[in-house]
Design a protein around this motif. Structure first.
Motif, PDB file in Angstrom:
ATOM      1  N   ALA A 168      82.740 -15.232 -10.763  1.00  0.00           N
ATOM      2  CA  ALA A 168      83.410 -14.170 -10.012  1.00  0.00           C
ATOM      3  C   ALA A 168      82.413 -13.381  -9.168  1.00  0.00           C
ATOM      4  O   ALA A 168      82.714 -12.968  -8.041  1.00  0.00           O
ATOM      5  CB  ALA A 168      84.157 -13.234 -10.960  1.00  0.00           C
ATOM      6  N   GLY A 169      81.180 -13.171  -9.697  1.00  0.00           N
ATOM      7  CA  GLY A 169      80.150 -12.473  -8.933  1.00  0.00           C
ATOM      8  C   GLY A 169      79.707 -13.268  -7.720  1.00  0.00           C
ATOM      9  O   GLY A 169      79.544 -12.720  -6.615  1.00  0.00           O
ATOM     10  N   ILE A 170      79.503 -14.575  -7.902  1.00  0.00           N
ATOM     11  CA  ILE A 170      79.134 -15.436  -6.771  1.00  0.00           C
ATOM     12  C   ILE A 170      80.238 -15.436  -5.726  1.00  0.00           C
ATOM     13  O   ILE A 170      79.986 -15.306  -4.524  1.00  0.00           O
ATOM     14  CB  ILE A 170      78.851 -16.869  -7.264  1.00  0.00           C
ATOM     15  CG1 ILE A 170      77.638 -16.881  -8.206  1.00  0.00           C
ATOM     16  CG2 ILE A 170      78.614 -17.808  -6.079  1.00  0.00           C
ATOM     17  CD1 ILE A 170      77.397 -18.220  -8.882  1.00  0.00           C
ATOM     18  N   VAL A 196      60.931 -10.298   3.016  1.00  0.00           N
ATOM     19  CA  VAL A 196      62.255 -10.691   2.524  1.00  0.00           C
ATOM     20  C   VAL A 196      62.368 -10.413   1.027  1.00  0.00           C
ATOM     21  O   VAL A 196      63.396  -9.927   0.538  1.00  0.00           O
ATOM     22  CB  VAL A 196      62.528 -12.178   2.825  1.00  0.00           C
ATOM     23  CG1 VAL A 196      63.860 -12.611   2.191  1.00  0.00           C
ATOM     24  CG2 VAL A 196      62.549 -12.425   4.323  1.00  0.00           C
ATOM     25  N   ILE A 197      61.310 -10.720   0.291  1.00  0.00           N
ATOM     26  CA  ILE A 197      61.304 -10.457  -1.154  1.00  0.00           C
ATOM     27  C   ILE A 197      61.493  -8.971  -1.424  1.00  0.00           C
ATOM     28  O   ILE A 197      62.274  -8.561  -2.304  1.00  0.00           O
ATOM     29  CB  ILE A 197      59.996 -10.963  -1.795  1.00  0.00           C
ATOM     30  CG1 ILE A 197      59.956 -12.492  -1.749  1.00  0.00           C
ATOM     31  CG2 ILE A 197      59.863 -10.464  -3.237  1.00  0.00           C
ATOM     32  CD1 ILE A 197      58.628 -13.080  -2.181  1.00  0.00           C
ATOM     33  N   LYS A 198      60.795  -8.121  -0.662  1.00  0.00           N
ATOM     34  CA  LYS A 198      60.929  -6.676  -0.852  1.00  0.00           C
ATOM     35  C   LYS A 198      62.335  -6.201  -0.499  1.00  0.00           C
ATOM     36  O   LYS A 198      62.911  -5.348  -1.200  1.00  0.00           O
ATOM     37  CB  LYS A 198      59.889  -5.939   0.008  1.00  0.00           C
ATOM     38  CG  LYS A 198      58.458  -6.103  -0.473  1.00  0.00           C
ATOM     39  CD  LYS A 198      57.534  -5.087   0.158  1.00  0.00           C
ATOM     40  CE  LYS A 198      57.420  -5.267   1.656  1.00  0.00           C
ATOM     41  NZ  LYS A 198      56.451  -4.315   2.250  1.00  0.00           N
ATOM     42  N   ILE A 199      62.900  -6.750   0.571  1.00  0.00           N
ATOM     43  CA  ILE A 199      64.243  -6.363   0.994  1.00  0.00           C
ATOM     44  C   ILE A 199      65.263  -6.708  -0.091  1.00  0.00           C
ATOM     45  O   ILE A 199      66.086  -5.867  -0.485  1.00  0.00           O
ATOM     46  CB  ILE A 199      64.608  -7.066   2.323  1.00  0.00           C
ATOM     47  CG1 ILE A 199      63.844  -6.424   3.489  1.00  0.00           C
ATOM     48  CG2 ILE A 199      66.113  -7.011   2.574  1.00  0.00           C
ATOM     49  CD1 ILE A 199      63.941  -7.201   4.791  1.00  0.00           C
ATOM     50  N   GLN A 294      73.675 -13.698  -3.216  1.00  0.00           N
ATOM     51  CA  GLN A 294      72.910 -13.145  -2.103  1.00  0.00           C
ATOM     52  C   GLN A 294      71.597 -13.906  -1.888  1.00  0.00           C
ATOM     53  O   GLN A 294      71.166 -14.083  -0.742  1.00  0.00           O
ATOM     54  CB  GLN A 294      72.652 -11.660  -2.305  1.00  0.00           C
ATOM     55  CG  GLN A 294      71.680 -11.275  -3.369  1.00  0.00           C
ATOM     56  CD  GLN A 294      71.456  -9.758  -3.409  1.00  0.00           C
ATOM     57  OE1 GLN A 294      72.297  -8.987  -2.953  1.00  0.00           O
ATOM     58  NE2 GLN A 294      70.351  -9.343  -3.973  1.00  0.00           N
ATOM     59  N   ILE A 295      70.979 -14.383  -2.955  1.00  0.00           N
ATOM     60  CA  ILE A 295      69.773 -15.212  -2.788  1.00  0.00           C
ATOM     61  C   ILE A 295      70.133 -16.497  -2.071  1.00  0.00           C
ATOM     62  O   ILE A 295      69.379 -16.992  -1.215  1.00  0.00           O
ATOM     63  CB  ILE A 295      69.125 -15.497  -4.161  1.00  0.00           C
ATOM     64  CG1 ILE A 295      68.501 -14.210  -4.717  1.00  0.00           C
ATOM     65  CG2 ILE A 295      68.061 -16.579  -4.047  1.00  0.00           C
ATOM     66  CD1 ILE A 295      68.030 -14.317  -6.144  1.00  0.00           C
ATOM     67  N   GLY A 296      71.305 -17.068  -2.401  1.00  0.00           N
ATOM     68  CA  GLY A 296      71.753 -18.270  -1.714  1.00  0.00           C
ATOM     69  C   GLY A 296      71.911 -18.036  -0.227  1.00  0.00           C
ATOM     70  O   GLY A 296      71.529 -18.877   0.598  1.00  0.00           O
ATOM     71  N   VAL A 297      72.481 -16.876   0.144  1.00  0.00           N
ATOM     72  CA  VAL A 297      72.637 -16.551   1.564  1.00  0.00           C
ATOM     73  C   VAL A 297      71.282 -16.471   2.251  1.00  0.00           C
ATOM     74  O   VAL A 297      71.066 -17.046   3.334  1.00  0.00           O
ATOM     75  CB  VAL A 297      73.394 -15.214   1.726  1.00  0.00           C
ATOM     76  CG1 VAL A 297      73.366 -14.740   3.181  1.00  0.00           C
ATOM     77  CG2 VAL A 297      74.835 -15.367   1.252  1.00  0.00           C
TER      78      VAL A 297
END
Length: 345
Positions: A168-170, A196-199, A294-297
């Motif tokens: 459901a979160g994904i 990007v990692i910091k963002i 969001q990591i996938g995006v």
């Protein structure tokens, strides 16, 4: 949970948007009904749910049902609840729970948390059941496409249902186009991994805080305000791309706006109607699902931008490309803003 007399209590929670959807389908049949009369709307909702939820055996014989009550859910301030009582004494064999006509009426993304059992209050639960270490009577999460629930089998514990909250979160991210637009806008100038990692980390930390506070009912904000603020955050980060190319400090934007987006993520979890005793595994799993989404995006967008840089712009990020993408995202943000303040339908 079956009782000696083979009766069941079924509690179905739903949001105001669910009610609107119910009436959209049911209204033509009720054109001559005065909705201002006390109890009329509740009665319509009860009949709607009753006609779409069944306890049945494998041969399709259904249990007799009646509506006990329809009203606010005292355990969840965002939900209303219809309570049905099912008499299965005349239905032989195993009993299965079938809510799929109700889910079909709610749409392809429908899912709900249903409590089944004759125990109507939490005072009869053990401490382990309240906190989710042991199964509590009659709780199950159902998605479209699932099999009917065999009530002769042990139901899942809250932790055993964690994969569904993860999914459901994904799904909330992948179908939450406003959140995706925000992420796209803040990484359009990024060409190195560290910014990007910091963002992403800053966004994760802040939205996890407000997601937890909202889901645990410690802090509640009107969802309308949250949705408007999310639209404004999209416009801001998109327009910012026109004035600066620096991404090293962009984590500050995502950290601040992450608090707002966290309340938006919380709405996705709250919509499931999760009881408070199941909230810890639900919250943890849902939040992890949001992070995976969001990591996938980001893992799709950043390599694509780098590929475009190397293929068409000699390894540099093109100003016009960023401005066009940012302009489109800002327009989406503006559209959502005007919809959410009621100017556009």
């Amino acid at each position: 949970m079956s009782e000696p007399n083979n009766h069941y209590r079924v509690e179905v929670g739903f949001l105001g948007t669910d009610i609107e959807r119910m009436f959209a389908e049911n209204k033509p049949k009720q054109a001559d009904v005065d909705l201002t009369e006390p109890g009329v709307i509740e009665g319509m909702i009860g009949k709607f749910v009753q006609s779409r939820v069944d306890l049945q055996n494998a041969e399709g014989q259904t249990c007799a049902s009646k509506v006990v009550s329809v009203g606010e859910d005292p355990a969840n301030p965002y939900d209303s609840k219809a309570v049905l009582r099912m008499d299965c004494s005349a239905v032989p064999g195993k009993i299965f729970y079938n809510p799929f006509r109700l889910l079909n009426a709610q749409g392809p993304r429908a899912k709900h948390f249903v409590s089944i059992g004759e125990k109507g209050d939490e005072s009869k639960l053990t401490e382990a059941q309240r906190v989710g270490r042991e199964p509590s009577p009659g709780q199950v999460m159902i998605f479209p496409g699932d099999a009917m629930i065999d009530l002769s089998q042990p139901l899942l514990t809250p932790w055993e249902m964690a994969p569904k909250f993860l999914y459901a979160g994904i799904e909330h991210i992948m179908t939450g186009y406003d959140h995706i637009c925000f992420l796209l806008a803040v990484v359009l100038w990024a060409s190195r991994a560290w910014p990007v990692i910091k963002i992403v980390t800053a966004f994760t930390v802040s939205h996890s805080i407000t997601l937890s506070l909202a889901a645990l009912q410690i802090v509640n904000l009107p969802s309308a305000w949250t949705e408007i603020a999310i639209a404004l955050s999209i416009i801001y980060v998109a327009l910012e791309n026109f004035f600066t190319r620096k991404v090293d400090g962009r984590w500050r934007d995502t950290f601040v706006f992450g608090f707002v987006h966290g309340f938006g993520f919380a709405s996705g979890l709250i919509e499931l109607g999760v009881p408070q005793r199941a909230i810890v595994p639900a919250l943890a799993s849902f939040n992890i699902g949001v992070e995976i989404g969001q990591i996938g995006v980001v893992l799709v967008v950043i390599p694509l931008l780098v590929f475009i840089d190397k293929t068409f712009f000699k390894g540099e990020r093109n100003l016009r490309l960023v401005q066009v993408c940012s302009g489109v995202i800002a327009c989406f943000g503006g559209y959502w803003f005007f919809v959410r303040i009621g100017v556009l339908s």
